[in-house]
Enzyme design. Structure first.
Site, PDB file in Angstrom:
ATOM      1  N   GLY A 274      -2.198   4.887  -6.659  1.00 12.66           N
ATOM      2  CA  GLY A 274      -2.557   6.197  -5.708  1.00 12.66           C
ATOM      3  C   GLY A 274      -3.415   6.857  -6.174  1.00 12.66           C
TER       4      GLY A 274
ATOM      5  N   ASN B  59      -6.938   7.043  -5.344  1.00 13.75           N
ATOM      6  CA  ASN B  59      -7.667   7.693  -4.152  1.00 13.75           C
ATOM      7  C   ASN B  59      -6.701   8.594  -3.313  1.00 13.75           C
ATOM      8  OD1 ASN B  59     -10.205   6.585  -4.090  1.00 13.75           O
ATOM      9  ND2 ASN B  59      -9.281   4.686  -4.428  1.00 13.75           N
TER      10      ASN B  59
ATOM     11  N   LYS C 111       6.263  -7.625  11.198  1.00 13.66           N
ATOM     12  CA  LYS C 111       5.619  -6.605  10.870  1.00 13.66           C
ATOM     13  C   LYS C 111       5.658  -5.364  12.219  1.00 13.66           C
ATOM     14  CE  LYS C 111       1.323  -7.498   9.364  1.00 13.66           C
ATOM     15  NZ  LYS C 111      -0.003  -7.370   8.632  1.00 13.66           N
TER      16      LYS C 111
ATOM     17  N   MET D 267      -2.133  -2.663   0.471  1.00 17.78           N
ATOM     18  CA  MET D 267      -2.422  -4.003   0.277  1.00 17.78           C
ATOM     19  C   MET D 267      -1.942  -4.794   1.370  1.00 17.78           C
ATOM     20  SD  MET D 267      -4.439  -3.634  -2.074  1.00 17.78           S
ATOM     21  CE  MET D 267      -4.993  -5.399  -2.442  1.00 17.78           C
TER      22      MET D 267
ATOM     23  N   ILE E 260      -3.356  -4.465   8.862  1.00 13.01           N
ATOM     24  CA  ILE E 260      -2.798  -3.788   9.733  1.00 13.01           C
ATOM     25  C   ILE E 260      -2.749  -4.612  11.068  1.00 13.01           C
ATOM     26  CG2 ILE E 260      -3.304  -1.763  11.187  1.00 13.01           C
ATOM     27  CD1 ILE E 260      -2.824  -0.794   8.361  1.00 13.01           C
TER      28      ILE E 260
ATOM     29  N   ASN F 131     -10.652   2.464   6.090  1.00 12.33           N
ATOM     30  CA  ASN F 131     -10.300   1.726   5.016  1.00 12.33           C
ATOM     31  C   ASN F 131     -11.234   2.004   3.831  1.00 12.33           C
ATOM     32  OD1 ASN F 131      -8.718   0.073   3.195  1.00 12.33           O
ATOM     33  ND2 ASN F 131     -10.387  -1.723   3.609  1.00 12.33           N
TER      34      ASN F 131
ATOM     35  N   HIS G 221     -12.754  -0.020   0.780  1.00 10.05           N
ATOM     36  CA  HIS G 221     -12.875  -1.353   0.163  1.00 10.05           C
ATOM     37  C   HIS G 221     -13.744  -1.478  -1.093  1.00 10.05           C
ATOM     38  CE1 HIS G 221     -12.251  -5.727   0.048  1.00 10.05           C
ATOM     39  NE2 HIS G 221     -13.641  -5.794  -0.180  1.00 10.05           N
TER      40      HIS G 221
END
Length: 189
Positions: A12, A14, A66, A91, A94, A108, A110
């Site tokens: 965490g 970020n 999901k 991780m 979506i 996102n 990356h």
């Protein structure tokens, strides 16, 4: 006041940088209103608690699909009036439920220069491949794996042989660039 939800699965750092930037006004007129974590007990949940940010923790395996857990997430975000979803080390791919309800409002971070090295192990993959220019990409999330429209990129040259040193360099740049991009997106909304 713009409202952000941050999704994370681990440490965490970020998340914390985004929360700090909002609290300090570096992302003006913004507050982090929810941390979504798919790994209960991950360190990001402690960071969220220090910032008084509510956490929605869940175990994907506890749901039949999901769509089931994404519906709970989306309903909670709808109730909080979330303007922007920021993936920061989340991780999971979506799915349709979140994409349909938050299309164009999910971004996102990356740790590679997309379209090169998509996926979960991009730093290691690039390092093992032997590239000399690494980097980060911030992009909109769509139905493709790390394939949405690119918002910003930052190249990070590295000729060393210490992957930990490289990871630290990449994370430092993530912490600088992600809040700047969030600020610009919210300003343009």
């Amino acid at each position: 006041m713009k409202r952000i939800a941050v999704f994370a699965s681990g440490n965490g750092s970020n998340f914390e940088e985004i929360a700090n930037a909002a609290e300090e006004g570096r992302i003006p007129d913004c507050e982090v209103v929810l941390c979504v974590c798919d790994r209960p007990g991950a360190y990001v949940t402690q960071r969220a608690a220090r910032h008084d940010v509510p956490v929605l923790e869940f175990r994907p395996k506890d749901f039949e699909s999901k769509r089931d857990f994404e519906r709970i997430i989306a309903d909670r975000m709808d109730g909080l009036g979330v303007d922007l979803v920021c993936l920061a080390g989340y991780m999971r791919i979506i799915g349709d439920e979140l994409l349909s309800r938050y299309q164009g409002r999910i971004i996102n971070l990356h740790p590679a220069l997309l379209p090169a090295f998509p996926g979960a192990h991009s730093i290691r993959d690039a390092f093992e491949y032997g590239v000399k220019v690494f980097g980060i990409t911030i992009h909109y999330v769509d139905e493709t794996l790390d394939g949405g429209k690119i918002i910003a990129q930052k190249a990070i040259p590295y000729n060393g042989d210490d992957i930990k040193e490289l990871e630290d360099m990449i994370h430092a740049e993530e912490h600088r660039l992600y809040p700047e991009v969030i600020k610009q997106i919210l300003k343009d909304q």
